[in-house]
Motif scaffolding. Sequence first.
Motif, PDB file in Angstrom:
ATOM      1  N   LEU A  85     108.224  59.146 -18.733  1.00  0.00           N
ATOM      2  CA  LEU A  85     109.191  59.376 -17.661  1.00  0.00           C
ATOM      3  C   LEU A  85     109.342  58.159 -16.760  1.00  0.00           C
ATOM      4  O   LEU A  85     110.350  58.012 -16.072  1.00  0.00           O
ATOM      5  N   VAL A  86     108.316  57.304 -16.746  1.00  0.00           N
ATOM      6  CA  VAL A  86     108.350  56.062 -15.973  1.00  0.00           C
ATOM      7  C   VAL A  86     108.204  54.903 -16.950  1.00  0.00           C
ATOM      8  O   VAL A  86     107.554  55.028 -17.982  1.00  0.00           O
ATOM      9  N   GLY A  87     108.820  53.787 -16.623  1.00  0.00           N
ATOM     10  CA  GLY A  87     108.887  52.675 -17.562  1.00  0.00           C
ATOM     11  C   GLY A  87     107.673  51.771 -17.608  1.00  0.00           C
ATOM     12  O   GLY A  87     106.553  52.181 -17.270  1.00  0.00           O
ATOM     13  N   PRO A  88     107.863  50.528 -18.009  1.00  0.00           N
ATOM     14  CA  PRO A  88     106.765  49.604 -18.286  1.00  0.00           C
ATOM     15  C   PRO A  88     105.784  49.386 -17.145  1.00  0.00           C
ATOM     16  O   PRO A  88     104.597  49.156 -17.394  1.00  0.00           O
ATOM     17  N   ALA A  89     106.234  49.455 -15.903  1.00  0.00           N
ATOM     18  CA  ALA A  89     105.328  49.174 -14.784  1.00  0.00           C
ATOM     19  C   ALA A  89     104.128  50.109 -14.781  1.00  0.00           C
ATOM     20  O   ALA A  89     102.992  49.683 -14.514  1.00  0.00           O
ATOM     21  N   ASN A  90     104.350  51.367 -15.092  1.00  0.00           N
ATOM     22  CA  ASN A  90     103.246  52.317 -15.093  1.00  0.00           C
ATOM     23  C   ASN A  90     102.321  52.097 -16.286  1.00  0.00           C
ATOM     24  O   ASN A  90     101.118  52.361 -16.216  1.00  0.00           O
ATOM     25  N   ILE A  91     102.862  51.602 -17.370  1.00  0.00           N
ATOM     26  CA  ILE A  91     102.026  51.265 -18.519  1.00  0.00           C
ATOM     27  C   ILE A  91     101.066  50.144 -18.146  1.00  0.00           C
ATOM     28  O   ILE A  91      99.879  50.182 -18.493  1.00  0.00           O
ATOM     29  N   GLY A  99      99.224  57.991 -23.905  1.00  0.00           N
ATOM     30  CA  GLY A  99      99.996  59.175 -24.202  1.00  0.00           C
ATOM     31  C   GLY A  99     101.464  58.847 -24.003  1.00  0.00           C
ATOM     32  O   GLY A  99     101.904  58.591 -22.883  1.00  0.00           O
ATOM     33  N   HIS A 100     102.212  58.779 -25.081  1.00  0.00           N
ATOM     34  CA  HIS A 100     103.609  58.335 -25.145  1.00  0.00           C
ATOM     35  C   HIS A 100     103.627  56.808 -25.211  1.00  0.00           C
ATOM     36  O   HIS A 100     103.557  56.261 -26.282  1.00  0.00           O
ATOM     37  N   GLY A 101     103.751  56.123 -24.094  1.00  0.00           N
ATOM     38  CA  GLY A 101     103.772  54.658 -24.127  1.00  0.00           C
ATOM     39  C   GLY A 101     105.001  54.083 -24.788  1.00  0.00           C
ATOM     40  O   GLY A 101     105.113  52.863 -24.976  1.00  0.00           O
ATOM     41  N   ALA A 114     107.192  41.427 -23.500  1.00  0.00           N
ATOM     42  CA  ALA A 114     105.912  40.797 -23.147  1.00  0.00           C
ATOM     43  C   ALA A 114     104.822  41.849 -23.007  1.00  0.00           C
ATOM     44  O   ALA A 114     103.685  41.651 -23.452  1.00  0.00           O
ATOM     45  N   LEU A 115     105.150  42.968 -22.398  1.00  0.00           N
ATOM     46  CA  LEU A 115     104.189  44.055 -22.269  1.00  0.00           C
ATOM     47  C   LEU A 115     103.837  44.619 -23.639  1.00  0.00           C
ATOM     48  O   LEU A 115     102.658  44.874 -23.921  1.00  0.00           O
ATOM     49  N   LEU A 116     104.826  44.814 -24.478  1.00  0.00           N
ATOM     50  CA  LEU A 116     104.567  45.336 -25.814  1.00  0.00           C
ATOM     51  C   LEU A 116     103.646  44.393 -26.582  1.00  0.00           C
ATOM     52  O   LEU A 116     102.715  44.835 -27.267  1.00  0.00           O
ATOM     53  N   ASP A 117     103.874  43.106 -26.454  1.00  0.00           N
ATOM     54  CA  ASP A 117     102.982  42.136 -27.105  1.00  0.00           C
ATOM     55  C   ASP A 117     101.550  42.284 -26.595  1.00  0.00           C
ATOM     56  O   ASP A 117     100.587  42.168 -27.362  1.00  0.00           O
ATOM     57  N   GLU A 118     101.404  42.520 -25.289  1.00  0.00           N
ATOM     58  CA  GLU A 118     100.073  42.687 -24.714  1.00  0.00           C
ATOM     59  C   GLU A 118      99.407  43.964 -25.219  1.00  0.00           C
ATOM     60  O   GLU A 118      98.204  43.975 -25.520  1.00  0.00           O
ATOM     61  N   VAL A 119     100.175  45.030 -25.312  1.00  0.00           N
ATOM     62  CA  VAL A 119      99.651  46.283 -25.853  1.00  0.00           C
ATOM     63  C   VAL A 119      99.169  46.080 -27.287  1.00  0.00           C
ATOM     64  O   VAL A 119      98.092  46.539 -27.676  1.00  0.00           O
ATOM     65  N   VAL A 120      99.959  45.357 -28.061  1.00  0.00           N
ATOM     66  CA  VAL A 120      99.582  45.080 -29.456  1.00  0.00           C
ATOM     67  C   VAL A 120      98.335  44.208 -29.492  1.00  0.00           C
ATOM     68  O   VAL A 120      97.402  44.464 -30.275  1.00  0.00           O
TER      69      VAL A 120
END
Length: 349
Positions: A211-217, A230-232, A240-246
């Motif tokens: 329900l909330v975007g990248p900042a909360n991730i 959960g979701h993500g 850039a965030l997705l790269d960090e998650v990976v």
Amino acid sequence: MVSTSSTAEGRRDLQLLPKAHLHLHFTGSMRHGTLVELAERDGHVLPDALVEDWPPRLSAADEKGWFRFQRLYDVARSVLRTEDDVRRLVLEAAEDDGADGGRWLELQVDPSGYAAKFGGITRFTELVLDAVADASARTGVGIGLVVAANRTRHPLDARTLARLAAQYADRGVVGFGLSNDERRGTTADFAAAFAIARRAGLRALPHAGELVGPANIRVAVEQLGADRLGHGVRSAEDPALLDEVVRRGIALEVCPTSNVSLGVFSDLSSVPLPTLLEAGATVALGADDPLLFGSRLHGQYAAVRAAHDLDDATLAHLARMSVEASCAPDSLKEELAREISAWAGSGLD
């Protein structure tokens, strides 16, 4: 890069594909028929959205929509009145996952939501763990319990639940989560609770990025120490965030039907699964709350197969990732890896 084209030679039976289910809520796992039966037993009148109009039309695009979703969830939870009801719910969840090819299930529950009726959070947790052991023995589906805090309650309540979870870290509890409306509460305020859980060896499994975007991730990753999200799914909005998650190896528990039902995405083809896969993300498909969304584990695989024209190799890859990201014992992970490879190399429907 993972291929998302369909196979030319045909398609295999997804119910025979071994897989792990990492995102399933306790009351939300209830069969619709069980909900209706238990309500009738006790003279509990259900709203039309849970009877004639089931599955309900939902949207959480605004807080009013989330309130309606939460109200229906609370109504469903209220039909669980006896210990046998709890045992039945857990057994049926395991049976349903087993029928869908699920071999490992992580069931998420907030004990405080059931404490008043079942003698407190400790007694309820022990009841669920006993039900889990029985259901696993009867169905052959391995089950781990995730104790989750409610982000709409005070962070001190979350610390209490984290200590509770830690007490059972070697007795069936595998992780600690954080759920409910992402737009409420301050995610960073729950860092102390997650630190307690991590010190006990539990996986950190907060909801973030629906329900909330990248900042909360980012907060969930950097301050809660998330092992999975959960979701993500909205990490796809920030490369850039997705790269960090990976890079960190953080798995995403993607729930396609839920995302569409709650208005996060307009339709299944808009769920950015191909973007996540192309970035190298670890993705585990989950059903979230089948009672309210009308689709179980098999339905998630079938939905993304159709919406994104995924081939069998990609679906097998999704199943492998669900197993790898799980808290299942290593021996079971190795067994399922072999079985998934066998499915991918088997004859077609």
